[in-house]
Design a protein around this motif. Sequence first.
Motif, PDB file in Angstrom:
ATOM      1  N   LEU A  56      29.235  28.718  35.227  1.00  0.00           N
ATOM      2  CA  LEU A  56      29.215  30.170  35.103  1.00  0.00           C
ATOM      3  C   LEU A  56      30.440  30.611  34.307  1.00  0.00           C
ATOM      4  CD1 LEU A  56      28.288  31.293  38.744  1.00  0.00           C
ATOM      5  CD2 LEU A  56      26.817  31.375  36.745  1.00  0.00           C
ATOM      6  N   SER A  57      30.416  31.830  33.848  1.00  0.00           N
ATOM      7  CA  SER A  57      31.606  32.412  33.223  1.00  0.00           C
ATOM      8  C   SER A  57      31.783  33.818  33.768  1.00  0.00           C
ATOM      9  CB  SER A  57      31.472  32.451  31.695  1.00  0.00           C
ATOM     10  OG  SER A  57      30.375  33.261  31.317  1.00  0.00           O
ATOM     11  N   GLY A  58      33.026  34.273  33.800  1.00  0.00           N
ATOM     12  CA  GLY A  58      33.269  35.602  34.328  1.00  0.00           C
ATOM     13  C   GLY A  58      34.675  36.075  34.035  1.00  0.00           C
ATOM     14  N   ALA A  59      34.907  37.337  34.311  1.00  0.00           N
ATOM     15  CA  ALA A  59      36.232  37.946  34.174  1.00  0.00           C
ATOM     16  C   ALA A  59      36.515  38.701  35.459  1.00  0.00           C
ATOM     17  CB  ALA A  59      36.291  38.875  32.975  1.00  0.00           C
ATOM     18  N   LEU A  60      37.594  38.342  36.129  1.00  0.00           N
ATOM     19  CA  LEU A  60      37.952  38.950  37.407  1.00  0.00           C
ATOM     20  C   LEU A  60      39.221  39.775  37.247  1.00  0.00           C
ATOM     21  CD1 LEU A  60      37.493  35.783  39.663  1.00  0.00           C
ATOM     22  CD2 LEU A  60      35.801  37.561  39.192  1.00  0.00           C
ATOM     23  N   ASP A  61      39.249  40.928  37.868  1.00  0.00           N
ATOM     24  CA  ASP A  61      40.469  41.722  37.930  1.00  0.00           C
ATOM     25  C   ASP A  61      41.155  41.383  39.245  1.00  0.00           C
ATOM     26  OD1 ASP A  61      40.204  42.991  35.504  1.00  0.00           O
ATOM     27  OD2 ASP A  61      39.049  44.655  36.313  1.00  0.00           O
ATOM     28  N   LEU A  62      42.225  40.594  39.156  1.00  0.00           N
ATOM     29  CA  LEU A  62      42.905  40.098  40.345  1.00  0.00           C
ATOM     30  C   LEU A  62      44.226  40.825  40.561  1.00  0.00           C
ATOM     31  CD1 LEU A  62      42.366  36.240  39.954  1.00  0.00           C
ATOM     32  CD2 LEU A  62      40.969  37.887  41.208  1.00  0.00           C
ATOM     33  N   THR A  63      44.476  41.194  41.804  1.00  0.00           N
ATOM     34  CA  THR A  63      45.772  41.741  42.204  1.00  0.00           C
ATOM     35  C   THR A  63      46.538  40.641  42.910  1.00  0.00           C
ATOM     36  OG1 THR A  63      44.798  43.933  42.483  1.00  0.00           O
ATOM     37  CG2 THR A  63      46.930  43.541  43.535  1.00  0.00           C
ATOM     38  N   ARG A  64      47.779  40.469  42.589  1.00  0.00           N
ATOM     39  CA  ARG A  64      48.559  39.372  43.154  1.00  0.00           C
ATOM     40  C   ARG A  64      48.534  39.387  44.681  1.00  0.00           C
ATOM     41  NH1 ARG A  64      53.906  38.990  39.242  1.00  0.00           N
ATOM     42  NH2 ARG A  64      52.823  38.081  37.457  1.00  0.00           N
ATOM     43  N   ASP A  65      48.346  38.167  45.226  1.00  0.00           N
ATOM     44  CA  ASP A  65      48.343  37.934  46.674  1.00  0.00           C
ATOM     45  C   ASP A  65      47.194  38.645  47.387  1.00  0.00           C
ATOM     46  OD1 ASP A  65      50.730  36.414  46.382  1.00  0.00           O
ATOM     47  OD2 ASP A  65      51.908  38.267  46.428  1.00  0.00           O
ATOM     48  N   THR A  66      46.161  39.017  46.654  1.00  0.00           N
ATOM     49  CA  THR A  66      44.963  39.605  47.249  1.00  0.00           C
ATOM     50  C   THR A  66      43.767  38.741  46.872  1.00  0.00           C
ATOM     51  OG1 THR A  66      45.900  41.834  47.068  1.00  0.00           O
ATOM     52  CG2 THR A  66      43.526  41.658  47.423  1.00  0.00           C
TER      53      THR A  66
END
Length: 211
Positions: A56-66
């Motif tokens: 799969l491919s994707g783009a995630l918006d990650l917040t640090r330590d979450t």
Amino acid sequence: MTIPAGGALRCAVFSVCLWAGAACAVPISFVTTGSSEQTYFEGQPLASARSRIDGLSGALDLTRDTPLLANYFKLFAGTGPADESGMSGIQYRTHALSMTVMGLTRSFEVDIGMQEIANGQYQLYAFDLPTLTFDLGATGVLTVTPDPLRTQSVQFLANTPLYHFRDVRATFELSGPLVSAVPEPGSLALTGLAVAALHALRRRSGALCRN
């Protein structure tokens, strides 16, 4: 490499977040590569159990330590006609997989077992996917931990064409970057003063000895 206007804005926002020390969503892109179809066994009349893991491919918006739970592979499985003669034991096949995050690739293998537990009834055995770690420099350290609920044994009937069996999920967690301690300007100034003082003391001691 040309950065789209939106990408330049993201970089600017990310820089502001780092400067302000605020919690901010960071866009992380990933691509996974799966294994080709694996046939486990065949009998007479023709019977087969097979599986495939697709990327799969994707783009995630990650917040640090979450942590964020997301799909990163698709597992397909199915069987052909039932094997009236049955089979003994579990047969395993190795699936070669890889995951690329922002240009950094980790490759690994996983063994998946298949067994006929009754006439026309099959079981796909549990498989353990490794936890992967990506050092993304100033962006941070990404840890991808597979969801154990997505790797358990599952039973299914024969005479089933290859079908979408389940999404394989993992927890994506971004932590702060690995950085070495850099002396503060004040510490550097004090160190310089100490070195100068020692040098002056040595010169004065040498002059006293000559006198």
